[in-house]
Write a protein that holds these residues in place. Structure first.
Motif, PDB file in Angstrom:
ATOM      1  N   UNK A 155       0.811  -1.221   0.000  1.00  0.00           N
ATOM      2  CA  UNK A 155       0.000   0.000   0.000  1.00  0.00           C
ATOM      3  C   UNK A 155       0.845   1.273   0.000  1.00  0.00           C
ATOM      4  N   UNK A 156       2.169   1.130  -0.040  1.00  0.00           N
ATOM      5  CA  UNK A 156       3.024   2.325   0.068  1.00  0.00           C
ATOM      6  C   UNK A 156       2.960   3.204  -1.171  1.00  0.00           C
ATOM      7  N   UNK A 157       2.407   2.667  -2.285  1.00  0.00           N
ATOM      8  CA  UNK A 157       2.303   3.474  -3.507  1.00  0.00           C
ATOM      9  C   UNK A 157       0.864   3.918  -3.777  1.00  0.00           C
ATOM     10  N   UNK A 158      -0.007   3.715  -2.814  1.00  0.00           N
ATOM     11  CA  UNK A 158      -1.420   4.095  -2.987  1.00  0.00           C
ATOM     12  C   UNK A 158      -1.578   5.605  -2.812  1.00  0.00           C
ATOM     13  N   UNK A 159      -2.012   6.280  -3.876  1.00  0.00           N
ATOM     14  CA  UNK A 159      -2.113   7.744  -3.854  1.00  0.00           C
ATOM     15  C   UNK A 159      -3.518   8.240  -3.533  1.00  0.00           C
ATOM     16  N   UNK A 160      -4.502   7.376  -3.720  1.00  0.00           N
ATOM     17  CA  UNK A 160      -5.896   7.768  -3.468  1.00  0.00           C
ATOM     18  C   UNK A 160      -6.554   6.704  -2.599  1.00  0.00           C
ATOM     19  N   UNK A 161      -7.287   7.158  -1.591  1.00  0.00           N
ATOM     20  CA  UNK A 161      -7.961   6.237  -0.682  1.00  0.00           C
ATOM     21  C   UNK A 161      -9.396   6.692  -0.462  1.00  0.00           C
ATOM     22  N   UNK A 162     -10.308   5.735  -0.501  1.00  0.00           N
ATOM     23  CA  UNK A 162     -11.718   6.015  -0.203  1.00  0.00           C
ATOM     24  C   UNK A 162     -12.198   5.031   0.863  1.00  0.00           C
ATOM     25  N   UNK A 163     -12.839   5.537   1.902  1.00  0.00           N
ATOM     26  CA  UNK A 163     -13.534   4.696   2.884  1.00  0.00           C
ATOM     27  C   UNK A 163     -15.026   4.915   2.676  1.00  0.00           C
ATOM     28  N   UNK A 164     -15.692   3.903   2.154  1.00  0.00           N
ATOM     29  CA  UNK A 164     -17.122   4.023   1.883  1.00  0.00           C
ATOM     30  C   UNK A 164     -17.910   3.339   2.987  1.00  0.00           C
ATOM     31  N   UNK A 165     -19.027   3.955   3.388  1.00  0.00           N
ATOM     32  CA  UNK A 165     -19.857   3.442   4.498  1.00  0.00           C
ATOM     33  C   UNK A 165     -18.975   3.183   5.718  1.00  0.00           C
ATOM     34  N   UNK A 166     -18.196   4.195   6.088  1.00  0.00           N
ATOM     35  CA  UNK A 166     -17.232   4.044   7.178  1.00  0.00           C
ATOM     36  C   UNK A 166     -17.914   3.717   8.505  1.00  0.00           C
ATOM     37  N   UNK A 167     -19.122   4.262   8.723  1.00  0.00           N
ATOM     38  CA  UNK A 167     -19.803   3.974   9.993  1.00  0.00           C
ATOM     39  C   UNK A 167     -20.164   2.500  10.106  1.00  0.00           C
ATOM     40  N   UNK A 168     -20.510   1.857   8.993  1.00  0.00           N
ATOM     41  CA  UNK A 168     -20.820   0.433   9.074  1.00  0.00           C
ATOM     42  C   UNK A 168     -19.576  -0.392   9.347  1.00  0.00           C
ATOM     43  N   UNK A 169     -18.424   0.077   8.853  1.00  0.00           N
ATOM     44  CA  UNK A 169     -17.185  -0.639   9.169  1.00  0.00           C
ATOM     45  C   UNK A 169     -16.931  -0.630  10.674  1.00  0.00           C
ATOM     46  N   UNK A 170     -17.286   0.483  11.319  1.00  0.00           N
ATOM     47  CA  UNK A 170     -17.160   0.541  12.778  1.00  0.00           C
ATOM     48  C   UNK A 170     -18.156  -0.409  13.438  1.00  0.00           C
TER      49      UNK A 170
END
Length: 420
Positions: A141-156
């Motif tokens: 993941x060290x070359x990942x330039x874009x990150x999206x967390x979708x439905x982050x509350x459900x992940x919690x």
């Protein structure tokens, strides 16, 4: 909005000409390189809100991904949502060199490792499987330039907090991050602090607000009478798609069998089903071969099936926000929908929590509100706690139901009016 002409043309070919509110607010910030925190109810077009700027940025850079690396990573809580995100984005990268891969649990890991060897532009993943692949040195993941967390509350809600912390530590510091959520629980501040830097906050509807076109109603009914009521209500609209939410895997399977014996075309999905079983059940439901889908909260988010007309909360959820996500499966893309809740005596606490989060009282379709009683065990331990219930009476804060009262099968509860 500053999107590349090729993307605008593709949207036009898909029949999409006007952005939704979350898209018109989030896309400009994302295209300007800002981190974004987006709050919006389900079914409002969040996938395109992060997908379009992400694809636009990668089109402009025109870089090849490194081996075993992902240029952009989209994290989703469930397999169904991960697959749906891929399906939404695929038409936007058609006829381009961009590769989209999905890695989720419940599927063989070998082919997933093989697909990642040459690198991928957009990787959609569930947190558990992502960490499995990292542990096997199949992904970096060290070359990942874009990150999206979708439905982050459900992940919690699903207990991914520790996985998210591990993933955060592996990511490059120089990146753009977007976080999207329907609700904003307290723990979200920690997640936002770990992942986002000076984010632009975009909120198009208050947390806890259900879709405007969902009509809601509650039946106060004894637990034993719930299946008969469900069969009666489903029978009134046999040709329309209905999603029924249960609380447990075993209970959902049992209810599906009961509905099948009553003559309904039904399928069930939950965490014990294999990925193949879940995908086949969803396809049959989406295609209309199956009219009733019984599900646990694994299906409360991310299922974009525009023709779902009815959502039944056969069991009320323990987490009040999940009620909002469940009923968000209907009234999608501007259509109307109905959400019917069944409330047994021991579910009054859940109903009160749901109404508190939503800031409204759900209209009563039949029966009378149960009066909450203190739990004797909780009292002996010095606590209040939620208790069992009994039919409300004078002075008990009960609301009168619509229509004449009647009883079924000796169930000691409130009667029901005529099915609306």
């Amino acid at each position: 909005m500053g999107l590349p002409a090729v993307l605008v043309r593709k949207l036009g070919q898909m029949g999409i000409t006007d952005p939704t509110p979350i898209q018109s607010h989030a896309i400009p910030h994302a295209l300007n390189g800002h981190d974004v925190m987006g709050l919006a109810q389900t079914g409002t077009g969040k996938t395109a809100a992060f997908g379009l700027p992400l694809i636009a940025e990668m089109m402009e850079a025109d870089d090849r991904p490194l081996p075993k690396a992902a240029t952009s990573l989209i994290l989703a809580p469930t397999r169904e949502l991960a697959n749906q995100i891929r399906d939404t984005l695929l038409p936007l990268v058609k006829d381009t060199p961009m590769k989209i891969n999905v890695v989720v649990g419940g599927a063989s890991i070998g082919p997933q490792i093989k697909r990642l060897e040459k690198g991928t532009h957009i990787l959609v993943a569930t947190p558990g499987r992502l960490l499995d692949l990292i542990d096997r040195r199949a992904l970096r993941l060290d070359a990942t330039r874009f990150l999206v967390l979708d439905e982050a509350d459900q992940m919690l809600d699903m207990g991914f907090i520790h996985a998210l912390r591990k993933i955060a530590a592996l990511l490059a510091k120089e990146r753009q991050t977007m976080l999207f959520s329907a609700t904003m629980p307290k723990q979200m501040e920690e997640i936002a602090g770990s992942y986002l830097v000076n984010p632009k906050r975009v909120q198009v509807s208050p947390p806890g607000k259900a879709a405007d076109k969902v009509s809601q109603a509650v039946h106060f009914i004894a637990k034993a009478e719930k299946p008969n009521l469900l069969i009666e209500l489903l029978g009134a609209h046999k040709g329309e798609l209905a999603l029924v939410f249960g609380r447990t895997k075993h209970g959902s399977d049992k209810l599906a069998r009961k509905l099948e014996s009553a003559g309904f075309k039904v399928a069930a999905i939950h965490g014990n089903k294999s990925q193949g079983q879940r995908e086949r059940a969803l396809k049959a439901f989406r295609d209309g071969e199956v009219k009733v889908l019984v599900a646990t909260d694994v299906a409360a988010r991310g299922l974009d099936i525009p023709d779902v007309k009815h959502v039944y909360n056969f069991d009320l959820p323990n987490v009040p926000e999940n009620y909002i996500h469940r009923i968000g499966r209907t009234a999608r893309a501007g259509k109307d929908g109905a959400a019917i809740a069944f409330c047994a005596p021991d579910e009054m606490g859940e109903l009160k929590d749901i109404q508190k989060v939503m800031g409204l009282s759900i209209p009563i379709a039949s029966g009378r509100a149960w009066e909450e009683l203190p739990d004797p065990k909780a009292k002996s331990n010095g606590g209040g706690g939620r208790g069992r219930g009994r039919p409300g009476g004078p002075g008990g804060g009960a609301s009168a139901g619509k229509g004449p009262r009647r009883r079924r099968g000796g169930g000691g509860g409130a009667g029901r009016g005529k099915a609306a």
